[in-house]
Design a protein around this motif. Structure first.
Motif, PDB file in Angstrom:
ATOM      1  N   VAL A  13       0.840  -1.204   0.000  1.00 27.66           N
ATOM      2  CA  VAL A  13       0.000   0.000   0.000  1.00 27.66           C
ATOM      3  C   VAL A  13       0.873   1.251   0.000  1.00 27.66           C
ATOM      4  O   VAL A  13       0.631   2.190  -0.766  1.00 27.66           O
ATOM      5  CB  VAL A  13      -0.970  -0.001   1.204  1.00 27.66           C
ATOM      6  CG1 VAL A  13      -1.644   1.353   1.371  1.00 27.66           C
ATOM      7  CG2 VAL A  13      -2.015  -1.092   1.043  1.00 27.66           C
ATOM      8  N   LEU A  14       1.886   1.262   0.846  1.00 30.43           N
ATOM      9  CA  LEU A  14       2.775   2.425   0.891  1.00 30.43           C
ATOM     10  C   LEU A  14       3.498   2.629  -0.434  1.00 30.43           C
ATOM     11  O   LEU A  14       3.673   3.773  -0.879  1.00 30.43           O
ATOM     12  CB  LEU A  14       3.771   2.289   2.038  1.00 30.43           C
ATOM     13  CG  LEU A  14       3.163   2.411   3.440  1.00 30.43           C
ATOM     14  CD1 LEU A  14       4.212   2.127   4.502  1.00 30.43           C
ATOM     15  CD2 LEU A  14       2.516   3.759   3.646  1.00 30.43           C
ATOM     16  N   ALA A  20       2.040   7.048  -6.542  1.00 33.58           N
ATOM     17  CA  ALA A  20       1.053   8.088  -6.883  1.00 33.58           C
ATOM     18  C   ALA A  20       1.595   9.472  -6.545  1.00 33.58           C
ATOM     19  O   ALA A  20       1.407  10.419  -7.309  1.00 33.58           O
ATOM     20  CB  ALA A  20      -0.258   7.833  -6.140  1.00 33.58           C
ATOM     21  N   GLN A  21       2.277   9.576  -5.424  1.00 37.52           N
ATOM     22  CA  GLN A  21       2.868  10.858  -5.036  1.00 37.52           C
ATOM     23  C   GLN A  21       3.869  11.331  -6.086  1.00 37.52           C
ATOM     24  O   GLN A  21       3.870  12.499  -6.483  1.00 37.52           O
ATOM     25  CB  GLN A  21       3.559  10.707  -3.677  1.00 37.52           C
ATOM     26  CG  GLN A  21       4.140  11.983  -3.128  1.00 37.52           C
ATOM     27  CD  GLN A  21       4.779  11.748  -1.767  1.00 37.52           C
ATOM     28  OE1 GLN A  21       5.306  10.665  -1.487  1.00 37.52           O
ATOM     29  NE2 GLN A  21       4.715  12.746  -0.922  1.00 37.52           N
ATOM     30  N   GLY A  22       4.703  10.429  -6.566  1.00 38.09           N
ATOM     31  CA  GLY A  22       5.663  10.778  -7.610  1.00 38.09           C
ATOM     32  C   GLY A  22       4.977  11.158  -8.909  1.00 38.09           C
ATOM     33  O   GLY A  22       5.398  12.095  -9.604  1.00 38.09           O
ATOM     34  N   ALA A  47      -1.741   8.232 -11.955  1.00 34.41           N
ATOM     35  CA  ALA A  47      -1.773   8.586 -10.540  1.00 34.41           C
ATOM     36  C   ALA A  47      -3.118   8.221  -9.923  1.00 34.41           C
ATOM     37  O   ALA A  47      -3.185   7.687  -8.808  1.00 34.41           O
ATOM     38  CB  ALA A  47      -1.498  10.079 -10.361  1.00 34.41           C
ATOM     39  N   SER A  48      -4.169   8.469 -10.655  1.00 36.20           N
ATOM     40  CA  SER A  48      -5.510   8.141 -10.173  1.00 36.20           C
ATOM     41  C   SER A  48      -5.656   6.634  -9.961  1.00 36.20           C
ATOM     42  O   SER A  48      -6.206   6.190  -8.942  1.00 36.20           O
ATOM     43  CB  SER A  48      -6.543   8.644 -11.171  1.00 36.20           C
ATOM     44  OG  SER A  48      -7.843   8.294 -10.756  1.00 36.20           O
ATOM     45  N   ARG A  49      -5.166   5.844 -10.893  1.00 31.40           N
ATOM     46  CA  ARG A  49      -5.224   4.379 -10.752  1.00 31.40           C
ATOM     47  C   ARG A  49      -4.415   3.906  -9.553  1.00 31.40           C
ATOM     48  O   ARG A  49      -4.844   3.007  -8.816  1.00 31.40           O
ATOM     49  CB  ARG A  49      -4.730   3.686 -12.021  1.00 31.40           C
ATOM     50  CG  ARG A  49      -5.754   3.679 -13.154  1.00 31.40           C
ATOM     51  CD  ARG A  49      -5.333   2.768 -14.301  1.00 31.40           C
ATOM     52  NE  ARG A  49      -4.006   3.078 -14.824  1.00 31.40           N
ATOM     53  CZ  ARG A  49      -3.749   3.971 -15.771  1.00 31.40           C
ATOM     54  NH1 ARG A  49      -4.737   4.648 -16.318  1.00 31.40           N
ATOM     55  NH2 ARG A  49      -2.514   4.186 -16.193  1.00 31.40           N
ATOM     56  N   ALA A  54      -4.534   1.595  -4.117  1.00 31.63           N
ATOM     57  CA  ALA A  54      -4.163   1.660  -2.700  1.00 31.63           C
ATOM     58  C   ALA A  54      -5.418   1.629  -1.833  1.00 31.63           C
ATOM     59  O   ALA A  54      -5.469   0.912  -0.830  1.00 31.63           O
ATOM     60  CB  ALA A  54      -3.346   2.922  -2.425  1.00 31.63           C
ATOM     61  N   GLY A  55      -6.425   2.384  -2.224  1.00 35.71           N
ATOM     62  CA  GLY A  55      -7.685   2.401  -1.468  1.00 35.71           C
ATOM     63  C   GLY A  55      -8.356   1.046  -1.458  1.00 35.71           C
ATOM     64  O   GLY A  55      -8.820   0.576  -0.407  1.00 35.71           O
TER      65      GLY A  55
END
Length: 95
Positions: A13-14, A20-22, A47-49, A54-55
């Motif tokens: 998850v992290l 996504a942050q990158g 990024a959205s994917r 993660a969610g």
């Protein structure tokens, strides 16, 4: 509902969130540089994917944990139904 993500689940998850942050940082940089719209949208979609995955991973892990109490026994049907309703609401918030 407390979620205990341990070991490999937490790392996965992290890693998705860091990816996504990158990607979001990349999108910001691309916009500031005036890059091609198609490239920006492609990066934004990635990024959205990553955030969605993660969610969903957090919810899936929560679902497993919510069905079992602290001693490894299945929770009562009433507890499971309440937790199912809460997790369904969370899941739909990502949809």
């Amino acid at each position: 509902m407390d979620l205990d993500l341990a070991g490999a689940e937490l790392r996965a998850v992290l890693n998705r969130l860091r990816r996504a942050q990158g990607q979001i940082s990349g999108v910001i940089r691309m916009i500031e540089e005036g890059r091609d719209c198609e490239d920006v949208v492609t990066q934004l979609a990635a990024a959205s994917r990553a955030l969605d995955r993660a969610g969903f991973a957090i919810i899936a892990t929560g679902l497993q944990q919510c069905l079992i109490d602290g001693e490894g026994e299945l929770k009562s049907p009433e507890d499971r139904e309440q937790m199912r309703a809460r997790l369904e609401k969370l899941f739909l918030s990502l949809a």
